[in-house]
Design a protein around this motif. Structure first.
Motif, PDB file in Angstrom:
ATOM      1  N   SER A 194       0.751  12.113  -9.689  1.00  0.00           N
ATOM      2  CA  SER A 194      -0.635  12.806  -9.330  1.00  0.00           C
ATOM      3  C   SER A 194      -1.792  11.956  -9.776  1.00  0.00           C
ATOM      4  CB  SER A 194      -0.548  14.118 -10.243  1.00  0.00           C
ATOM      5  OG  SER A 194       0.672  14.830  -9.928  1.00  0.00           O
ATOM      6  N   ARG A 195      -1.775  10.890  -9.426  1.00  0.00           N
ATOM      7  CA  ARG A 195      -3.042   9.965  -9.782  1.00  0.00           C
ATOM      8  C   ARG A 195      -3.977   9.762  -8.303  1.00  0.00           C
ATOM      9  NH1 ARG A 195      -4.161   9.044 -15.010  1.00  0.00           N
ATOM     10  NH2 ARG A 195      -2.201   8.805 -16.105  1.00  0.00           N
ATOM     11  N   PRO A 196      -5.254   9.514  -8.334  1.00  0.00           N
ATOM     12  CA  PRO A 196      -5.767   9.181  -7.175  1.00  0.00           C
ATOM     13  C   PRO A 196      -5.665   7.780  -6.641  1.00  0.00           C
ATOM     14  CG  PRO A 196      -7.309   9.072  -8.912  1.00  0.00           C
ATOM     15  CD  PRO A 196      -6.085   9.584  -9.516  1.00  0.00           C
ATOM     16  N   ARG A 236       3.551   5.917  -5.485  1.00  0.00           N
ATOM     17  CA  ARG A 236       3.319   5.870  -7.066  1.00  0.00           C
ATOM     18  C   ARG A 236       2.241   6.870  -7.461  1.00  0.00           C
ATOM     19  NH1 ARG A 236       4.237   1.121 -10.375  1.00  0.00           N
ATOM     20  NH2 ARG A 236       3.761  -0.059  -8.537  1.00  0.00           N
ATOM     21  N   ALA A 237       1.069   6.815  -6.739  1.00  0.00           N
ATOM     22  CA  ALA A 237      -0.228   7.602  -6.947  1.00  0.00           C
ATOM     23  C   ALA A 237       0.406   9.177  -7.014  1.00  0.00           C
ATOM     24  CB  ALA A 237      -1.259   7.062  -6.259  1.00  0.00           C
ATOM     25  N   LEU A 246       0.733  -1.252   0.064  1.00  0.00           N
ATOM     26  CA  LEU A 246       0.050  -0.023  -0.049  1.00  0.00           C
ATOM     27  C   LEU A 246       0.789   1.391  -0.239  1.00  0.00           C
ATOM     28  CD1 LEU A 246      -2.793   1.169   0.120  1.00  0.00           C
ATOM     29  CD2 LEU A 246      -2.495   1.233   2.746  1.00  0.00           C
ATOM     30  N   GLY A 247       2.034   1.323   0.954  1.00  0.00           N
ATOM     31  CA  GLY A 247       2.982   2.272   0.898  1.00  0.00           C
ATOM     32  C   GLY A 247       3.579   2.734  -0.339  1.00  0.00           C
ATOM     33  N   VAL A 248       3.871   1.575  -1.026  1.00  0.00           N
ATOM     34  CA  VAL A 248       4.562   1.497  -2.440  1.00  0.00           C
ATOM     35  C   VAL A 248       3.392   2.165  -3.530  1.00  0.00           C
ATOM     36  CG1 VAL A 248       5.446   0.331  -4.488  1.00  0.00           C
ATOM     37  CG2 VAL A 248       6.328  -0.179  -2.080  1.00  0.00           C
ATOM     38  N   GLU A 249       2.319   1.787  -3.345  1.00  0.00           N
ATOM     39  CA  GLU A 249       1.170   2.522  -4.524  1.00  0.00           C
ATOM     40  C   GLU A 249       0.835   3.742  -4.080  1.00  0.00           C
ATOM     41  OE1 GLU A 249       0.662   0.639  -6.940  1.00  0.00           O
ATOM     42  OE2 GLU A 249       1.628  -0.904  -6.577  1.00  0.00           O
TER      43      GLU A 249
END
Length: 71
Positions: A69-71, A64-65, A58-61
């Motif tokens: 600049s992605r939700p 990345r988001a 979850l931290g990695v994702e």
């Protein structure tokens, strides 16, 4: 003198053999360590990621988001 050289060579050869043996043991231990790390990340019954593995991913994702600049 020849006897001393032969003893020295025998000792060197024994030492080199021990070094090779330790290298083999280290490689085997590293393989087991990787296997244990994979097994530690999953529930043994379902094979699904456990809470710790989920939190790490979850931290990695999230990073990345944020980076893209992605939700």
């Amino acid at each position: 003198m020849v006897h001393a050289l032969r003893d020295h060579s025998t000792r060197e050869l024994a030492l080199e053999a021990r070094i090779v043996d330790l290298g083999v043991m280290l490689r085997r231990a590293q393989g087991r360590s990787k296997r244990f790390a994979v097994e530690a990340d999953a529930d043994p019954l379902t094979g699904l990621a456990n809470h710790r593995a989920f939190q790490e991913r979850l931290g990695v994702e999230v990073e990345r988001a944020q980076r893209y600049s992605r939700p």
